[in-house]
Design an enzyme around this catalytic site. Structure first.
Site, PDB file in Angstrom:
ATOM      1  N   CYS A 258      38.502  61.523 -28.134  1.00 17.41           N
ATOM      2  CA  CYS A 258      37.590  61.944 -26.956  1.00 17.41           C
ATOM      3  C   CYS A 258      38.811  62.465 -26.030  1.00 17.41           C
ATOM      4  O   CYS A 258      38.776  64.506 -26.226  1.00 17.41           O
ATOM      5  CB  CYS A 258      37.392  61.193 -26.479  1.00 17.41           C
ATOM      6  SG  CYS A 258      36.946  59.823 -26.338  1.00 17.41           S
ATOM      7  N   ASP A 259      40.058  62.905 -26.165  1.00 19.96           N
ATOM      8  CA  ASP A 259      41.088  62.971 -25.679  1.00 19.96           C
ATOM      9  C   ASP A 259      42.210  63.686 -25.555  1.00 19.96           C
ATOM     10  O   ASP A 259      43.127  65.255 -24.963  1.00 19.96           O
ATOM     11  CB  ASP A 259      41.630  62.595 -23.965  1.00 19.96           C
ATOM     12  CG  ASP A 259      40.415  62.559 -23.487  1.00 19.96           C
ATOM     13  OD1 ASP A 259      39.293  63.064 -22.980  1.00 19.96           O
ATOM     14  OD2 ASP A 259      40.208  61.131 -22.544  1.00 19.96           O
TER      15      ASP A 259
ATOM     16  N   CYS B 235      40.698  57.102 -25.267  1.00 16.98           N
ATOM     17  CA  CYS B 235      39.894  57.406 -25.598  1.00 16.98           C
ATOM     18  C   CYS B 235      40.994  58.480 -27.107  1.00 16.98           C
ATOM     19  O   CYS B 235      40.478  60.020 -26.533  1.00 16.98           O
ATOM     20  CB  CYS B 235      39.223  57.564 -25.605  1.00 16.98           C
ATOM     21  SG  CYS B 235      38.063  58.742 -27.600  1.00 16.98           S
TER      22      CYS B 235
HETATM   23  C1  LIG Z   1      36.465  58.549 -20.228  1.00 24.78           C
HETATM   24  C2  LIG Z   1      35.804  58.718 -22.123  1.00 24.78           C
HETATM   25  C3  LIG Z   1      36.004  59.854 -22.585  1.00 24.78           C
HETATM   26  C4  LIG Z   1      34.874  59.573 -24.292  1.00 24.78           C
HETATM   27  N1  LIG Z   1      35.075  60.478 -24.613  1.00 24.78           N
HETATM   28  C5  LIG Z   1      34.248  61.133 -25.749  1.00 24.78           C
HETATM   29  C6  LIG Z   1      33.561  62.346 -26.597  1.00 24.78           C
HETATM   30  O1  LIG Z   1      34.483  63.066 -26.054  1.00 24.78           O
HETATM   31  N2  LIG Z   1      33.397  61.649 -27.183  1.00 24.78           N
HETATM   32  C7  LIG Z   1      32.948  60.627 -28.339  1.00 24.78           C
HETATM   33  O2  LIG Z   1      32.287  60.893 -28.831  1.00 24.78           O
HETATM   34  N3  LIG Z   1      32.948  59.817 -27.563  1.00 24.78           N
HETATM   35  C8  LIG Z   1      33.468  59.712 -25.969  1.00 24.78           C
HETATM   36  N4  LIG Z   1      33.082  58.296 -25.546  1.00 24.78           N
HETATM   37  C9  LIG Z   1      33.020  56.946 -26.093  1.00 24.78           C
HETATM   38  C10 LIG Z   1      31.258  57.355 -25.857  1.00 24.78           C
HETATM   39  O3  LIG Z   1      31.189  57.707 -24.308  1.00 24.78           O
HETATM   40  C11 LIG Z   1      31.001  55.945 -26.085  1.00 24.78           C
HETATM   41  O4  LIG Z   1      31.098  56.300 -28.094  1.00 24.78           O
HETATM   42  C12 LIG Z   1      29.588  56.139 -25.625  1.00 24.78           C
HETATM   43  O5  LIG Z   1      29.450  56.044 -24.961  1.00 24.78           O
HETATM   44  C13 LIG Z   1      28.987  55.147 -26.144  1.00 24.78           C
HETATM   45  O6  LIG Z   1      27.147  54.743 -26.152  1.00 24.78           O
HETATM   46  P1  LIG Z   1      26.267  53.171 -25.543  1.00 24.78           P
HETATM   47  O7  LIG Z   1      25.477  53.865 -25.153  1.00 24.78           O
HETATM   48  O8  LIG Z   1      26.453  52.670 -26.655  1.00 24.78           O
HETATM   49  O9  LIG Z   1      26.496  53.361 -24.601  1.00 24.78           O
HETATM   50  P2  LIG Z   1      27.605  53.338 -22.621  1.00 24.78           P
HETATM   51  O10 LIG Z   1      27.663  55.259 -22.673  1.00 24.78           O
HETATM   52  O11 LIG Z   1      28.963  52.681 -22.609  1.00 24.78           O
HETATM   53  O12 LIG Z   1      26.205  52.589 -22.079  1.00 24.78           O
HETATM   54  C14 LIG Z   1      25.671  51.897 -22.075  1.00 24.78           C
HETATM   55  C15 LIG Z   1      24.351  51.608 -21.122  1.00 24.78           C
HETATM   56  O13 LIG Z   1      23.554  50.470 -20.907  1.00 24.78           O
HETATM   57  C16 LIG Z   1      23.780  49.967 -18.564  1.00 24.78           C
HETATM   58  N5  LIG Z   1      24.376  48.760 -18.855  1.00 24.78           N
HETATM   59  C17 LIG Z   1      25.039  47.310 -19.049  1.00 24.78           C
HETATM   60  N6  LIG Z   1      24.131  46.481 -18.687  1.00 24.78           N
HETATM   61  C18 LIG Z   1      22.823  46.652 -18.800  1.00 24.78           C
HETATM   62  C19 LIG Z   1      21.946  45.109 -18.405  1.00 24.78           C
HETATM   63  N7  LIG Z   1      22.581  44.298 -17.715  1.00 24.78           N
HETATM   64  N8  LIG Z   1      21.041  45.927 -17.406  1.00 24.78           N
HETATM   65  C20 LIG Z   1      20.595  48.197 -18.045  1.00 24.78           C
HETATM   66  N9  LIG Z   1      21.494  48.802 -17.774  1.00 24.78           N
HETATM   67  C21 LIG Z   1      22.955  47.966 -18.586  1.00 24.78           C
HETATM   68  C22 LIG Z   1      24.639  50.951 -18.847  1.00 24.78           C
HETATM   69  O14 LIG Z   1      24.717  50.966 -16.931  1.00 24.78           O
HETATM   70  C23 LIG Z   1      24.929  52.226 -19.158  1.00 24.78           C
HETATM   71  O15 LIG Z   1      23.500  52.848 -18.815  1.00 24.78           O
HETATM   72  C24 LIG Z   1      34.313  58.505 -24.465  1.00 24.78           C
HETATM   73  C25 LIG Z   1      34.663  57.262 -23.258  1.00 24.78           C
HETATM   74  C26 LIG Z   1      35.224  57.183 -22.640  1.00 24.78           C
HETATM   75  C27 LIG Z   1      35.247  55.222 -21.304  1.00 24.78           C
END
Ligand SMILES: Cc1cc2nc3c(=O)[nH]c(=O)nc-3n(C[C@H](O)[C@H](O)[C@H](O)COP(=O)(O)OP(=O)(O)OC[C@H]3O[C@@H](n4cnc5c(N)ncnc54)[C@H](O)[C@@H]3O)c2cc1C
Length: 309
Positions: A134-135, A131
């Site tokens: 992000c980084d 990303c």
């Molecule tokens: C290394 C890294 C750094 C990042 N840094 C930044 C940053 O600095 N700033 C920023 O804005 N964004 C950043 N991002 C992006 C950000 O993390 C994502 O956009 C955000 O986490 C998305 O949130 P979400 O809730 O949609 O999904 P996620 O955070 O992916 O959460 C998904 C959830 O669903 C759960 N899940 C999946 N399948 C199932 C199932 N079958 N049953 C129960 N639970 C399930 C998982 O366990 C998890 O808890 C970064 C991403 C990464 C990988």
């Protein structure tokens, strides 16, 4: 019978939990295998509003969970294995047990596609990242040569963004032209800081022994010639896989598996809502996921109010 079940505890799921809990709906929130979601895998988050000094990703997610629990959310370490959305109430299979619910908020996120190299895994967060937004601004990448792997719109966006910080951006692509849209490809190739490396794949990332990125090893897929390219960071942009396998054939998904909402956060099944990266192929940020979680919670709350009128 649950009023609201939320699948996922990333920014989307936990924000939906804060809102539905504050609306006295006592949501059941299922963590899956990654409690706190993707943000727990990073160190400092510098672009989440409200934290001018940045905030540790793990801490931010812990605080979101505490905030949701304070208002009555029930967070459970459990994974959803199957869903039956054919009739309301919906039935979920959660670690082998049936859970019935009137509404469902899906916030299962998306996973980055990896190159599959051992060195990639070992150098993740030590110069290998997925990303640029992000980084990219981290001090370790400033005024350094960087490598972006990929040839689609995302790879071009990452490369263009990184030109603000890098001394040069090498765009490594396995073909001899970009897959990205015409306008994005033209803009990318016109940037003097971006240097395409055509017909090439990354076969290794150095240097695992130093625990930092110093170079990539490349192979030309046409000539099989091998070479090394010095760099301080590798940004991998070879696509995402939304975690939506559970909903195939049940919800409207696009050709790559993202849930396609009908209106707002509502899906094609009334009472089922979606939020965050599992339905967002464009922004994929913590704050946008949180915003969608808020919207899904409000939509679910209004749906329930309508149901009980
Ligand atoms: C290394 C890294 C750094 C990042 N840094 C930044 C940053 O600095 N700033 C920023 O804005 N964004 C950043 N991002 C992006 C950000 O993390 C994502 O956009 C955000 O986490 C998305 O949130 P979400 O809730 O949609 O999904 P996620 O955070 O992916 O959460 C998904 C959830 O669903 C759960 N899940 C999946 N399948 C199932 C199932 N079958 N049953 C129960 N639970 C399930 C998982 O366990 C998890 O808890 C970064 C991403 C990464 C990988």
């Amino acid at each position: 019978m649950e009023k609201v079940v939320i699948i996922g505890t990333g920014c989307a799921g936990l924000t939906a939990a804060v809102y539905t809990a504050r609306a006295s709906l006592s949501p059941l929130v299922l963590t899956g295998t990654l409690p706190g979601g993707l943000l727990t895998t990073t160190s400092t988050v510098e672009n989440f509003p409200g934290f001018p000094e940045g905030v540790d990703g793990f801490e931010l997610m812990q605080r979101m969970q505490q905030q949701a629990e304070k208002f009555g959310a029930r967070v459970k370490f459990a994974t959803v294995e199957a869903v039956d959305l054919s009739k309301a109430p919906f039935t979920l299979t959660v670690d082998g047990e049936a859970v019935a619910t009137q509404t469902l908020i899906i916030a299962t996120g998306a996973s980055h596609r990896h190159l599959g190299l051992d060195s990639e895994a070992r150098l993740e967060k030590k110069g290998v990242t997925y990303c640029a937004t992000c980084d990219g601004a981290l001090p370790v990448f400033r005024n350094q040569p960087l490598v972006v792997v990929g040839g689609g719109d995302s790879a071009c966006e990452e490369a263009l963004y990184l030109t603000r910080f890098a001394s040069a951006v090498y765009l490594v692509h396995r073909r001899d032209q970009l897959r990205a849209s015409k306008i994005m490809a033209e803009r990318t190739l016109a940037n003097p800081k971006i240097k395409p490396v055509w017909d090439s794949v990354v076969t290794d990332i150095l240097d695992v022994t130093q625990e930092k990125v110093t170079a990539v090893r490349l192979k030309n897929v046409k000539t099989n010639a091998e070479s090394e390219l010095a760099c301080a960071g590798v940004f991998i942009a070879v696509g995402h896989v939304p975690n939506t396998q559970l909903f195939q054939g049940v919800l409207d998904l696009d050709e790559t598996g993202y849930v396609v909402p009908k209106r707002g956060t509502a899906t094609n099944v009334p009472g089922v809502f979606v939020a965050g990266d599992c339905s967002d192929r464009v922004y994929r940020q913590a704050v946008t996921a949180a915003g969608m979680g808020c919207a899904a919670a409000i939509d679910a709350e209004r749906y329930l109010a309508h149901l009980h009128q």
